[in-house]
Design a protein around this motif. Structure first.
Motif, short mmCIF file in Angstrom:
data_model
loop_
_atom_site.label_atom_id
_atom_site.label_comp_id
_atom_site.label_asym_id
_atom_site.label_seq_id
_atom_site.Cartn_x
_atom_site.Cartn_y
_atom_site.Cartn_z
N GLN A 1 0.82 -1.20 0.00
CA GLN A 1 0.00 0.00 0.00
C GLN A 1 0.86 1.26 0.00
N ILE A 2 1.98 1.20 0.72
CA ILE A 2 2.89 2.35 0.77
C ILE A 2 3.50 2.60 -0.61
N ILE A 3 3.94 1.52 -1.28
CA ILE A 3 4.52 1.66 -2.62
C ILE A 3 3.49 2.23 -3.58
N LYS A 4 2.26 1.75 -3.50
CA LYS A 4 1.21 2.23 -4.38
C LYS A 4 0.93 3.71 -4.15
N ARG A 5 0.86 4.10 -2.86
CA ARG A 5 0.60 5.50 -2.53
C ARG A 5 1.74 6.40 -3.03
N LEU A 6 2.98 6.01 -2.75
CA LEU A 6 4.12 6.82 -3.17
C LEU A 6 4.19 6.93 -4.70
N ARG A 7 3.88 5.83 -5.38
CA ARG A 7 3.91 5.84 -6.85
C ARG A 7 2.88 6.83 -7.40
N GLU B 1 1.49 9.37 -5.79
CA GLU B 1 1.84 10.73 -5.38
C GLU B 1 2.85 11.35 -6.35
N ARG B 2 3.68 10.52 -6.95
CA ARG B 2 4.71 11.01 -7.86
C ARG B 2 4.31 10.85 -9.32
N ASN B 3 3.04 10.48 -9.54
CA ASN B 3 2.48 10.37 -10.90
C ASN B 3 3.22 9.37 -11.78
N VAL C 1 26.07 17.39 -6.33
CA VAL C 1 25.27 17.19 -7.54
C VAL C 1 24.24 16.09 -7.30
N ARG C 2 24.67 14.99 -6.69
CA ARG C 2 23.74 13.89 -6.41
C ARG C 2 22.66 14.34 -5.42
N GLN C 3 23.07 15.05 -4.38
CA GLN C 3 22.12 15.50 -3.36
C GLN C 3 21.11 16.50 -3.94
N ALA C 4 21.61 17.41 -4.77
CA ALA C 4 20.72 18.40 -5.38
C ALA C 4 19.68 17.73 -6.27
N ASP C 5 20.09 16.71 -7.03
CA ASP C 5 19.15 16.01 -7.90
C ASP C 5 18.01 15.41 -7.10
N LEU C 6 18.32 14.84 -5.93
CA LEU C 6 17.28 14.24 -5.09
C LEU C 6 16.34 15.31 -4.52
N VAL C 7 16.93 16.43 -4.08
CA VAL C 7 16.09 17.51 -3.53
C VAL C 7 15.17 18.05 -4.62
N ILE C 8 15.72 18.28 -5.80
CA ILE C 8 14.93 18.84 -6.91
C ILE C 8 13.81 17.90 -7.32
N GLN C 9 14.08 16.61 -7.32
CA GLN C 9 13.08 15.64 -7.75
C GLN C 9 12.00 15.38 -6.70
N HIS C 10 12.38 15.45 -5.42
CA HIS C 10 11.46 14.90 -4.41
C HIS C 10 11.08 15.83 -3.27
N SER C 11 11.73 16.98 -3.12
CA SER C 11 11.39 17.84 -1.99
C SER C 11 10.00 18.46 -2.17
N PRO C 12 9.19 18.50 -1.11
CA PRO C 12 7.89 19.17 -1.19
C PRO C 12 8.00 20.68 -1.00
N ASN C 13 9.22 21.15 -0.73
CA ASN C 13 9.44 22.56 -0.41
C ASN C 13 10.02 23.29 -1.61
N ALA C 14 9.25 24.21 -2.18
CA ALA C 14 9.69 24.93 -3.39
C ALA C 14 10.95 25.74 -3.13
#
Length: 374
Positions: free
Chosen positions: A7-13, A15-17, A147-160
């Motif tokens: 259920q968690i995987i389904k919800r996260l999927r 949420e990320r379209n 660079v790796r950390q920024a990619d994750l923040v840009i892809q997944h952070s809820p904070n603009a």
């Protein structure tokens, strides 16, 4: 009832379209396997847990249903403990201790965007060559990690704000390390309007709530950050003109930056240190321009203003001081923060090779004497 992993995987999927097929493609498996997980008729292999967490931008604890308020509090404790390593004034060694503590926190919460954003903030201070505490030995390695950390923040952070800050850090670091194409890609993600700020939006809300005091405070904060941006732009523009050997326009632009500070602060008994910008002290930059124009007396006058401000004005600062101007008086910005090691900071400014030609000048020697005597 506690969610199952499926259920968690389904919800996260959702949420990320992602479709099941898109998720499966990123993992290198079939969409039928994803379907089985979400229907709780199968479980991901242990080797797929970290890739799943990375794709969703969450910690592995989230997939196991163990993430919540407690974890958020622990992440904040990790950050606070790490920041405590930084001395005042900051040194490369103390910042590196902080950085390593944050990396240790990321081992437990590998995709926590709050931790990643904080790690980026500390990482750039070590990886950016123009910083005083730049780590020449490890800077490139830290840059690659950023660079790796920024990619994750840009892809997944809820904070603009965190996302835009990550883009900004990437512009600075990619540019510094010569990766101009990537720098431009990040730069082009920014909005073209400068008034789309949290303060401007909240001012609008307060206005229609008839809460004009709250509106005034939000407008003051908006003005503050626009003022900081204008000063930085003017200083950068002046430095650009200087590099182009256009000393007249360089002097004009930098002088207007000083004039803007004086206009905003005309009600103040003591001038705050707004002349200290990222590109350098405006007075010192003006002195450089005057020397390019062979105007030694004017250059010395600028350096004298710089020294007098730092030695005399700052000695009057008190921790409770606030600005008088209604443009800024209700903000809690530390305009009059007493910075340590003023003497060392001034000596470093005066040690600029740009002043080598006047180093034996009586006026320059007197300035050095005043600083050393402080």
């Amino acid at each position: 009832m506690k969610e199952t992993m499926g259920q968690i995987i389904k919800r996260l999927r959702k949420e990320r379209n992602f479709t099941q097929e898109e998720l499966a493609e990123q993992l290198g498996i079939t969409f039928q396997a994803v379907s089985k997980w979400e229907n709780d008729t199968g479980m991901p292999d242990v080797s797929q847990i970290i890739p799943l967490a990375t794709i969703f931008g969450v910690s592995t604890d989230v997939l196991f249903g163990m993430s919540g308020k407690g974890n958020r509090e622990e992440v904040q404790r990790i950050i606070q403990s790490a920041i405590a390593f930084i001395t005042e004034p900051a040194t490369k060694e103390s910042v590196y201790l902080c950085y390593n503590a944050l990396l240790d926190g990321l081992k437990k919460y590998p995709n926590n965007t709050t931790l990643l954003s904080q790690c980026l903030e500390i990482g750039i201070s070590l990886a950016y060559p123009e910083n005083d505490i730049y780590d020449g030995e490890n800077g490139k390695k830290i840059y690659q990690e950023c660079v790796r950390q920024a990619d994750l923040v840009i892809q997944h952070s809820p904070n603009a704000t965190d996302i835009l800050r990550a883009h900004m850090i990437m512009v600075l670091l990619h540019s510094a390390y010569g990766n101009m194409e990537s720098a431009r890609e990040h730069a082009n993600t920014f909005p073209w309007r400068a008034d789309m700020t949290i303060y401007k939006m909240n001012a609008h809300i307060s206005h229609y709530e008839n809460d004009y005091y709250a509106e005034s405070i939000q407008c003051q904060y908006d003005f503050l950050y626009h003022l900081e941006a204008m000063l930085d732009d003017m200083v950068e523009l002046g430095c650009s003109y200087c590099q182009l050997n256009d000393y007249v326009d360089a002097r004009y632009t930098l002088s207007d930056a000083v004039a803007l500070i004086e206009l905003v602060c005309k009600r103040e008994d003591i001038m705050p240190s707004l002349h200290c910008r990222e590109r350098g002290d405006i007075y010192a930059l003006l002195a450089e321009v005057y020397l390019k124009e062979k105007k030694t007396d004017e250059a010395l006058q600028m350096l004298k203003k710089m020294v007098c401000h730092d030695l005399l004005e700052r000695s009057k600062y008190k921790s409770h001081m606030k600005m008088c101007t209604p443009l800024l008086r209700d903000t809690d910005n530390s305009f009059y923060k007493i910075l340590p090691n003023i003497k060392q900071r001034l000596l470093k400014k005066l040690d600029n090779p740009a002043f080598d030609d006047i180093r034996e000048n009586d006026g320059f020697l007197k300035l050095l004497e005043n600083v050393n005597r402080a």
